[in-house]
Every structure is written in C-alpha cells, then in structure tokens.
Design a protein around this motif. Structure first.
Motif, PDB file in Angstrom:
ATOM      1  N   ASN A  49     -39.952  -2.847  37.630  1.00 47.54           N
ATOM      2  CA  ASN A  49     -41.236  -2.806  36.916  1.00 47.54           C
ATOM      3  C   ASN A  49     -42.212  -1.863  37.610  1.00 47.54           C
ATOM      4  O   ASN A  49     -42.835  -1.002  36.980  1.00 47.54           O
ATOM      5  CB  ASN A  49     -41.823  -4.212  36.830  1.00 47.54           C
ATOM      6  CG  ASN A  49     -43.154  -4.234  36.088  1.00 47.54           C
ATOM      7  OD1 ASN A  49     -43.208  -4.082  34.885  1.00 47.54           O
ATOM      8  ND2 ASN A  49     -44.241  -4.404  36.822  1.00 47.54           N
ATOM      9  N   ARG A  50     -42.357  -2.002  38.939  1.00 47.16           N
ATOM     10  CA  ARG A  50     -43.302  -1.146  39.641  1.00 47.16           C
ATOM     11  C   ARG A  50     -42.815   0.297  39.694  1.00 47.16           C
ATOM     12  O   ARG A  50     -43.609   1.233  39.661  1.00 47.16           O
ATOM     13  CB  ARG A  50     -43.544  -1.672  41.058  1.00 47.16           C
ATOM     14  CG  ARG A  50     -44.587  -0.857  41.822  1.00 47.16           C
ATOM     15  CD  ARG A  50     -44.968  -1.487  43.115  1.00 47.16           C
ATOM     16  NE  ARG A  50     -45.688  -0.547  43.965  1.00 47.16           N
ATOM     17  CZ  ARG A  50     -46.044  -0.777  45.235  1.00 47.16           C
ATOM     18  NH1 ARG A  50     -45.764  -1.954  45.778  1.00 47.16           N
ATOM     19  NH2 ARG A  50     -46.661   0.141  45.939  1.00 47.16           N
ATOM     20  N   ARG A 127     -50.496  -5.835  31.285  1.00 44.50           N
ATOM     21  CA  ARG A 127     -50.752  -7.225  31.618  1.00 44.50           C
ATOM     22  C   ARG A 127     -49.823  -8.138  30.825  1.00 44.50           C
ATOM     23  O   ARG A 127     -49.640  -7.966  29.630  1.00 44.50           O
ATOM     24  CB  ARG A 127     -52.214  -7.589  31.317  1.00 44.50           C
ATOM     25  CG  ARG A 127     -53.209  -6.812  32.165  1.00 44.50           C
ATOM     26  CD  ARG A 127     -54.630  -7.267  31.869  1.00 44.50           C
ATOM     27  NE  ARG A 127     -55.599  -6.518  32.657  1.00 44.50           N
ATOM     28  CZ  ARG A 127     -55.961  -6.836  33.894  1.00 44.50           C
ATOM     29  NH1 ARG A 127     -55.420  -7.891  34.474  1.00 44.50           N
ATOM     30  NH2 ARG A 127     -56.846  -6.114  34.545  1.00 44.50           N
ATOM     31  N   GLY A 128     -49.289  -9.136  31.524  1.00 42.34           N
ATOM     32  CA  GLY A 128     -48.477 -10.155  30.868  1.00 42.34           C
ATOM     33  C   GLY A 128     -47.052  -9.764  30.583  1.00 42.34           C
ATOM     34  O   GLY A 128     -46.299 -10.568  30.040  1.00 42.34           O
ATOM     35  N   ALA A 212     -39.202  -5.149  27.518  1.00 44.05           N
ATOM     36  CA  ALA A 212     -40.323  -5.945  28.016  1.00 44.05           C
ATOM     37  C   ALA A 212     -39.922  -7.410  28.107  1.00 44.05           C
ATOM     38  O   ALA A 212     -39.235  -7.937  27.232  1.00 44.05           O
ATOM     39  CB  ALA A 212     -41.540  -5.784  27.106  1.00 44.05           C
ATOM     40  N   ARG A 213     -40.360  -8.075  29.191  1.00 45.68           N
ATOM     41  CA  ARG A 213     -40.173  -9.499  29.393  1.00 45.68           C
ATOM     42  C   ARG A 213     -41.471 -10.085  29.940  1.00 45.68           C
ATOM     43  O   ARG A 213     -42.249  -9.376  30.580  1.00 45.68           O
ATOM     44  CB  ARG A 213     -39.024  -9.770  30.381  1.00 45.68           C
ATOM     45  CG  ARG A 213     -37.646  -9.348  29.865  1.00 45.68           C
ATOM     46  CD  ARG A 213     -37.210 -10.217  28.697  1.00 45.68           C
ATOM     47  NE  ARG A 213     -35.850  -9.895  28.274  1.00 45.68           N
ATOM     48  CZ  ARG A 213     -35.551  -8.977  27.386  1.00 45.68           C
ATOM     49  NH1 ARG A 213     -36.510  -8.273  26.819  1.00 45.68           N
ATOM     50  NH2 ARG A 213     -34.293  -8.750  27.045  1.00 45.68           N
ATOM     51  N   PRO A 214     -41.739 -11.371  29.720  1.00 42.69           N
ATOM     52  CA  PRO A 214     -42.995 -11.956  30.219  1.00 42.69           C
ATOM     53  C   PRO A 214     -42.986 -12.118  31.727  1.00 42.69           C
ATOM     54  O   PRO A 214     -41.932 -12.199  32.362  1.00 42.69           O
ATOM     55  CB  PRO A 214     -43.041 -13.308  29.503  1.00 42.69           C
ATOM     56  CG  PRO A 214     -41.608 -13.647  29.227  1.00 42.69           C
ATOM     57  CD  PRO A 214     -40.929 -12.330  28.956  1.00 42.69           C
ATOM     58  N   THR A 215     -44.175 -12.171  32.301  1.00 42.03           N
ATOM     59  CA  THR A 215     -44.327 -12.447  33.723  1.00 42.03           C
ATOM     60  C   THR A 215     -44.314 -13.963  33.943  1.00 42.03           C
ATOM     61  O   THR A 215     -43.892 -14.719  33.074  1.00 42.03           O
ATOM     62  CB  THR A 215     -45.633 -11.837  34.243  1.00 42.03           C
ATOM     63  OG1 THR A 215     -46.710 -12.344  33.446  1.00 42.03           O
ATOM     64  CG2 THR A 215     -45.610 -10.326  34.122  1.00 42.03           C
ATOM     65  N   MET A 218     -46.520 -19.794  34.033  1.00 40.01           N
ATOM     66  CA  MET A 218     -47.336 -20.862  34.616  1.00 40.01           C
ATOM     67  C   MET A 218     -48.549 -20.286  35.328  1.00 40.01           C
ATOM     68  O   MET A 218     -49.668 -20.800  35.216  1.00 40.01           O
ATOM     69  CB  MET A 218     -46.483 -21.687  35.585  1.00 40.01           C
ATOM     70  CG  MET A 218     -45.383 -22.493  34.902  1.00 40.01           C
ATOM     71  SD  MET A 218     -46.054 -23.671  33.697  1.00 40.01           S
ATOM     72  CE  MET A 218     -46.994 -24.727  34.795  1.00 40.01           C
ATOM     73  N   ARG A 219     -48.344 -19.201  36.066  1.00 39.05           N
ATOM     74  CA  ARG A 219     -49.475 -18.587  36.759  1.00 39.05           C
ATOM     75  C   ARG A 219     -50.472 -18.021  35.760  1.00 39.05           C
ATOM     76  O   ARG A 219     -51.692 -18.138  35.938  1.00 39.05           O
ATOM     77  CB  ARG A 219     -48.972 -17.477  37.686  1.00 39.05           C
ATOM     78  CG  ARG A 219     -50.074 -16.796  38.478  1.00 39.05           C
ATOM     79  CD  ARG A 219     -49.494 -15.789  39.446  1.00 39.05           C
ATOM     80  NE  ARG A 219     -48.621 -16.443  40.414  1.00 39.05           N
ATOM     81  CZ  ARG A 219     -47.943 -15.786  41.349  1.00 39.05           C
ATOM     82  NH1 ARG A 219     -48.036 -14.473  41.431  1.00 39.05           N
ATOM     83  NH2 ARG A 219     -47.168 -16.443  42.187  1.00 39.05           N
ATOM     84  N   ARG A 220     -49.983 -17.431  34.681  1.00 44.10           N
ATOM     85  CA  ARG A 220     -50.907 -16.927  33.665  1.00 44.10           C
ATOM     86  C   ARG A 220     -51.700 -18.057  33.029  1.00 44.10           C
ATOM     87  O   ARG A 220     -52.883 -17.909  32.710  1.00 44.10           O
ATOM     88  CB  ARG A 220     -50.117 -16.177  32.591  1.00 44.10           C
ATOM     89  CG  ARG A 220     -49.598 -14.813  33.044  1.00 44.10           C
ATOM     90  CD  ARG A 220     -48.624 -14.227  32.070  1.00 44.10           C
ATOM     91  NE  ARG A 220     -49.168 -14.177  30.727  1.00 44.10           N
ATOM     92  CZ  ARG A 220     -48.445 -13.878  29.652  1.00 44.10           C
ATOM     93  NH1 ARG A 220     -47.156 -13.625  29.784  1.00 44.10           N
ATOM     94  NH2 ARG A 220     -48.996 -13.837  28.466  1.00 44.10           N
TER      95      ARG A 220
END
Length: 644
Positions: A49-50, A127-128, A212-215, A218-220
């Motif tokens: 991702n980075r 984001r996300g 794309a996949r979600p991050t 729970m933290r979000r």
C-alpha cells in the motif's frame, strides 16, 4: 569463478538544460511507466500500500522546482544522442524518480538530515482503503521475492536494464547520476537474478491498476465515535441549508452549487434532456450513439435524472469519479442526450451522452450514499464502435446495453477458437445477462468476448475495464477485418491473455496482424510473428507490441518480443515492423531470431551477437542470456529499428 570488472564511473558530459515544460510533457506522457519504475525500485519493506502511494508521490514531485533548477542539478542531458534513452525530458524525470526511490530505502540517521522520500507521502492519500496492484502468478511472485532480496542499487540496476532496456554502461551512468557509489558492483549483484523483462510489464507490478481493501474497521469505528461532536455540528448546519430555498435535497450526492447561469441551469433540468425516437437510427445519415433511443424502466424518474445531472455538474467529495485517459470530467456544455435509465442488479443507473463523452451515473437502490460517476470518450464513433456500452459491473460480471441495430448477441471464449459461440440473452431494453469480465479476472483460464451480429456482419468485442468495449480485428493495417474465420480466431487465442497490458487506457480497437512466418532452425516447426496494436478513442496513447508465437501443443500466449507507446508502427501510417527474440530449440541450442514485415529487405545483428541476412527473416546461433542490437533496411534503403 566470476570475474568482476574494476569499478569505473561513467561520466555524463555537460549539456544544455531542458525546459520545465519539456520535463512536464515527458512526465504526463510516460506517467504509468515512471510509476511502475518507482514501485519496483522502492524497498519492499514499505508494504504494497505505501509503495503504491509513495511511487505516485515520487513521480508527481519529480519536476524541477524552478526553470533553472534542472540546469543547476546537472542531471538533464542535451539533445537526443545514441544511448541517451530517448527524450531528454524523460531521461531527466526518470533520474529524479530513481534517485528518490533509492533515497526512500536509506536508513534514518541521527546526524544526517532525512530525505523527503524517507517520510510517508503527504499526497496522494486514500482514507479507509488499502491499495495494491493486482496479484500475478507464480512467476511474478518468485521474481518479486528475488528482487526483495537485492539491495536498492542492485534492484534499480535490474529494473533499468530489464524494464528500460538500457545497456550496462547506461545503467551505470544512471546509477551514478542518482548518487550511487559502486554502480558496477550493483550491476554485478543484479546479474544474480534471471532476466525476466516481460514479467516486469505484468499487472503484478502496475501501481496504476489497483485493487482496494478496507483498513482496520474497528479502529475506524473508534475514530468515528470521537468525531460525533463534529458530525452534530454539520447536522445543524445541514438542517439550516435544507430549509426552503436553495439546498442539497434535490441534488442528492452533488456538492453545493458554486455558479449559476441560464445555460448551466438548462443542462441540469431533466425536462431539457434530449430523447431520440426508437426508430430514428433507421433513417439517420450516420449511425452512432446520437441515434440511440432512451431506454430503461426509469426514463420517467425526474428525481433520479436530476440527481444524475447535478452530480455530473458538481460531484461531491463522496462520489467515486473515474475517467478514461484523455477524457474531460467537467459538466456538459448543454442538455445531454439520455441513453438509459433503469435498475441494473443492485443499482439505479443512468447513461448520458453529450457528443464527446458517455457518462454513467450509478447509485444504490436504497439511497444515494456511494454514488459513482464514470466517463468515457466516444467521439467519432460509428456503427461498429457504438455497438454496446457497459451498464453494470457486479461480482466480476458485466452487463451491456446493446445498440438498437444489434440483431443477435453471443459470447465466445477466445481461448477455445474451435468452440461455437453461446447465445446471450437480452431483455426488451437491450440489456444483456451477466457476462464474466476478463478484465476483472485474476487468472486467464478463459477470455469471454462479445459477438454482435447486425446487418453489416459479425463483430467481436472485449471488455477492457471501460464503459465502451474494445473492438477486436485481424489483418494488415491497410485491410483490417472482423475476426470471422478459424485462422483469425486461432491468432487471437494466443493474444487474448496479453490484453491486460492495454487495459484501462481508453482503447477503441485492438488489431492482430501476422506480419511474418518463420521456419525455425533444427526442424522445430514454423513460428508466427504477430503485431498487436491498440488504438485509443483520443488518437494519442496507442500501444503496440510484437509477439513471437512458437509452435505449442496448446494455444499458450505468445511471447512479447518488443513493445512501444505512441508509435505509428503496425498502423495505417507506418505499416511495417521489425522484432527479435532469444529462443531455445528443443535440442537445447540458443538462437537469436528476428523477423520484419514484407517491406524489410535486410536484417543485421550487432553487439553481443553478430550476423546479417537478406530478406526479412534471420536466425543466428547465440548463447544463453546474449544481448544484441537489431537493425534492418527497407527496400528503398531507409533504416528500420525494433519497437521502442
């Protein structure tokens, strides 16, 4: 025992500077290739991702900060010279990209000021979601692991030599320009990895074609709870804005208006939408999208049409907007034409046409949250290229809206040319049943193409991830024809799995041309040389690659021998080509094989392998890993080189 040549710097002579405009033009033209280069050189420890975001950030900040900066840095070569890598502006930007990608892998030191590339990119940010390239096969995974084990300079040397096709001295010059000490040693370390240039062009290493996949959800959620106070304030403001008068309610997902004038208001009024009679195409002087009738079960839903027009004029921050390369995404100049409005799977879909572009607006059936707006350029369409548009994509499948003149629709697997086409059902509006999208598949075990029959004949199309499917043709550039016979289908059977290399580039047509056949040495059969050319709707940005198709028990994909971007080769303007490949016979002997189109009168090899031949075919014994330069002459004596 390997003998390593002593370290020797490759010096670049001083040369005039290149203007900022030239560097910017090179960056825009070669942006996908530069991002791929940065992604491959960046350290794998950053995570996929980075690495994706950092690669885009590095390329986007590779222009000189001021007009004189390029000359001050001493990195820009002057006029085009042999071995310089082509466009001076591109060479400059490439060196900036390599330098920053190598700096990103340096460890942070207390006494040294950190480099900008060592920090996470400020922009772009997503984001996300976590973004990463599409997964490849076992060969791509193995190559990625081998490259991960190399130090940064050696990885850069491998990529410059395999992806950019630079010679060893040129690679050393590039590494020296990027601040690498011990360039020859880095080149020697890169020799330990088998040269697999074709794999570097695969989707595994393409940071411009992403998944794309979600991050961490729970933290979000925890962060969302902390933002409740801000949301409450926005609700209060929204309630005030939603009072009688101008507000958000009629526009759904659209952003607040920023300008109002009579022409803009007319373009946003669903009552002014252009609607064509169902039989207009039978009487029209031209047959394209402009004579498509308005179809679908929601063509009378004024609220839906108003939302679609408002989002087109000013999409909100939460609207997912995409456009094929070279397609403007601004509002229409006037009231567009309505092509379709209806329910497709789990969404409400509207297709609009303004003479230049097709816009697809989609929103969930249960609201407007998650609306999407897609654009595709379709100007100068004809009856063939205006045969269908994509109305929906769900779970790896795609549905099409077919033109009113399409009499029959079928599906044909390009990888099984001997099989018959399967009928494809359409509803009363011309919307097809779901078809497996090869553009979204992770493996190439089949390639389902569309076969449309109208009064002019049968035409073949393939989904390449865009609103308009690409038309597939066969034959020499001066006489391309539809894929109708067994020979053409067998040629496409070995090309289909290579189509992802031209995916999502605004492709209008892809033509396969068998420009030569060659009897292989040591009685290994006959090979076909194929040139594949992808033309775009915008005219520029064409992609060309030459294939070598050796005899095989199964119709396996051909080997890409050479490729080029924005080249007239294999097209109407320059219907000729020359390509070569290093090939191993069944008996274990290595050969350099080369072939040109019929205009080529002689072929010459120089460098690591030498040889020449009159005519357009050549076969010369070589050793494994040999590198040579291939040139030729046309019948009129003018030179021709391989695709670059």
């Amino acid at each position: 025992m390997l003998n390593v040549a002593p370290e020797q710097d490759i010096l670049i002579p001083p040369a005039p500077s290149v203007g900022v405009e030239q560097a910017e033009a090179a960056l825009v033209e070669h942006y996908p290739r530069l991002v791929r280069l940065a992604y491959l050189v960046l350290p794998p420890s950053l995570g996929r991702n980075r690495r994706v975001l950092t690669a885009h950030a590095i390329v986007q900040r590779s222009l000189p900060r001021r007009r004189a900066a390029a000359a001050d840095e001493g990195l820009i070569p002057g006029a085009r010279r042999p071995g310089s890598g082509g466009d001076p502006g591109y060479v400059y930007v490439r060196r900036r990209v390599v330098r920053q990608a190598l700096e990103a892998g340096l460890p942070l030191r207390r006494k040294a000021w950190p480099k900008r590339a060592q920090f996470p990119p400020l922009l772009p940010q997503v984001r996300g979601l976590r973004l990463f390239p599409r997964s490849g096969g076992a060969d791509e995974l193995a190559l990625d692991q081998r490259l991960s084990a190399l130090p940064g300079p050696a990885r850069a040397a491998y990529v410059l030599r395999a992806l950019e096709r630079l010679g060893d001295d040129e690679v050393c010059a590039e590494l020296n320009a990027a601040g690498v000490t011990g360039a020859r040693h880095a080149l020697h370390e890169a020799d330990g990895v088998e040269s697999r240039a074709g794999l570097l062009e695969s989707a595994e290493f393409d940071p411009c074609s992403l998944q794309a996949r979600p991050t961490d959800l729970m933290r979000r959620r925890q962060h969302g709870r902390a933002a409740l106070a801000a949301v409450a304030a926005l609700v209060v403001c929204g309630a005030l804005i939603g009072l009688p008068g101008d507000g958000w309610e009629p526009d759904g997902a659209a952003a607040p208006p920023y300008a109002q004038n009579p022409a803009a208001q007319a373009a946003l009024d669903p009552g002014h939408l252009l609607r064509v009679e169902p039989t207009a195409w039978t009487r029209a002087a031209r047959t394209d999208f402009s004579v498509w009738p308005a179809r679908g079960d929601l063509v009378g839903d004024s609220a839906l049409l108003r939302r679609a027009l408002a989002v087109w004029a000013r999409p909100g921050e939460l609207v997912q907007v995409s456009a094929t390369p070279g397609t403007p995404s601004g509002p229409p100049m006037g009231p567009p034409q309505l092509l379709f409005a209806g329910n497709v799977d789990r969404a409400r879909v509207v297709l609009l046409y303004d003479g230049l572009r097709v816009a697809r607006y989609a929103e969930p059936r249960d609201g407007t949250s998650g609306a999407a707006l897609d654009f595709a350029r379709v100007d100068a369409a004809d009856a063939a290229s205006a045969s269908a548009l994509v109305v929906g994509r769900t779970d790896g499948n795609v549905r099409y809206l077919t033109a009113p003149w399409v009499r029959q629709a079928s599906v044909r697997d390009l990888l099984t040319p001997q099989a018959d086409a399967r009928p494809l059902h359409r509803d009363r509006d011309g919307v097809t049943d779901p078809v497996v999208s090869p553009a979204q598949a992770r493996t190439c075990t089949s390639w389902e193409a569309l076969e449309f029959r109208d009064d002019s004949g049968v035409r073949l199309f393939s989904d390449l991830g865009e609103l308009a499917p690409a038309r597939l043709t066969w034959g020499p550039p001066s006489d391309t024809r539809d894929v109708g016979d067994r020979s053409a289908r067998e040629g496409w059977a070995r090309t289909a799995c290579l189509l992802p290399t031209v995916r999502s580039h605004g492709v209008r047509t892809v033509n396969d041309w068998r420009f030569a056949q060659q009897a292989l040495p040591e009685s290994n059969g006959t090979a076909d040389w194929i040139c594949t050319r992808a033309e775009t709707w915008r005219g520029a940005g064409s992609r060309v690659f030459a294939q070598f198709q050796a005899p095989a028990p199964k119709l396996s994909p051909g080997a890409i021998a050479a490729r080029a971007e924005n080249s007239p080769a294999c097209g109407v303007r320059e219907a000729r080509v020359l390509a070569g490949v290093l090939w191993k016979s069944r008996g274990g002997t290595w050969f350099v094989l080369a072939a040109g189109s019929e205009q080529v009168s002689s072929v010459t090899l120089s460098g690591g392998v030498t040889g020449s031949e009159h005519g357009n075919l050549l076969a010369v014994r070589a050793r494994e890993g040999a590198r040579a330069e291939l040139n030729g002459r046309l019948a009129d004596g003018s030179p021709i080189t391989t695709l670059r």
